[in-house]
Design an enzyme around this catalytic site. Sequence first.
Site, PDB file in Angstrom:
ATOM      1  N   GLU A 105       0.822  -1.213   0.000  1.00 24.25           N
ATOM      2  CA  GLU A 105       0.000   0.000   0.000  1.00 24.25           C
ATOM      3  C   GLU A 105       0.857   1.265   0.000  1.00 24.25           C
ATOM      4  O   GLU A 105       0.511   2.248  -0.658  1.00 24.25           O
ATOM      5  CB  GLU A 105      -0.969  -0.006   1.180  1.00 24.25           C
ATOM      6  CG  GLU A 105      -1.954  -1.173   1.197  1.00 24.25           C
ATOM      7  CD  GLU A 105      -2.755  -1.344  -0.097  1.00 24.25           C
ATOM      8  OE1 GLU A 105      -2.895  -0.367  -0.866  1.00 24.25           O
ATOM      9  OE2 GLU A 105      -3.242  -2.462  -0.344  1.00 24.25           O
ATOM     10  N   HIS A 108       1.878   1.862  -3.493  1.00 21.95           N
ATOM     11  CA  HIS A 108       0.867   2.600  -4.261  1.00 21.95           C
ATOM     12  C   HIS A 108       0.970   4.096  -3.966  1.00 21.95           C
ATOM     13  O   HIS A 108       0.899   4.924  -4.876  1.00 21.95           O
ATOM     14  CB  HIS A 108      -0.540   2.121  -3.896  1.00 21.95           C
ATOM     15  CG  HIS A 108      -0.960   0.866  -4.596  1.00 21.95           C
ATOM     16  ND1 HIS A 108      -0.708   0.622  -5.923  1.00 21.95           N
ATOM     17  CD2 HIS A 108      -1.639  -0.218  -4.143  1.00 21.95           C
ATOM     18  CE1 HIS A 108      -1.212  -0.555  -6.263  1.00 21.95           C
ATOM     19  NE2 HIS A 108      -1.775  -1.090  -5.207  1.00 21.95           N
TER      20      HIS A 108
END
Length: 206
Positions: A105, A108
């Site tokens: 994450e 990202h």
Amino acid sequence: GGGTSKELTARLGNGLWPKAMVPYVIESAPKAHLIAEATRIWSEQTAIKFVASEFLGKAPSGVPLDPWPLVFVDGKVCSSHLGYQHRRQTVTVGAGCDLARVLHETGHAIGLFNEHTRPDRDDYIEVLHENIEDGMEFNFAINRAADTARPYDYASIMHCGGFIFSKNGKPTLRAKKPGVSLDYSVKKTISPGDIAAVNALYRGAH
């Protein structure tokens, strides 16, 4: 993560963190030790640097935040926006998030796409659409902005596991290369390909 459905293409420059620095705060995430480890790994091994911020994702009166800090919050899922959003943005670290998912994450948030959405992915993996949860098909859409200059990286922390969004316990992704497993549970850190991808994004940042 949430980046799969975003139109923002960090690779084109509008979603890159200024000066390759990511100020961050932990607002309400019980897994602070995993956040600390994930941000340390990205900072020590790539051109991006995570720096603890004093601001809790809100601008003091009359003081613009540039850049806004990345805010880690508790929640039911593991998710993130793709790249720098130029506003308050969060990374959700739910109870089921392990270190690999926190690395994914934050990847990202830095600006990395899911590896399995590369335009050349069909040369390397098979997408088993019949096993994908209803409404989750967008997570498997090819992303034309994704980088194909470097080798396809099964080991990438950004390559989702073979059973992601499965509705029936059967694989949704299968490697075409013999002997390659898409078992995400064995991933413990970022790959050399991840390091190269981040360094390519932020090369020359100042």
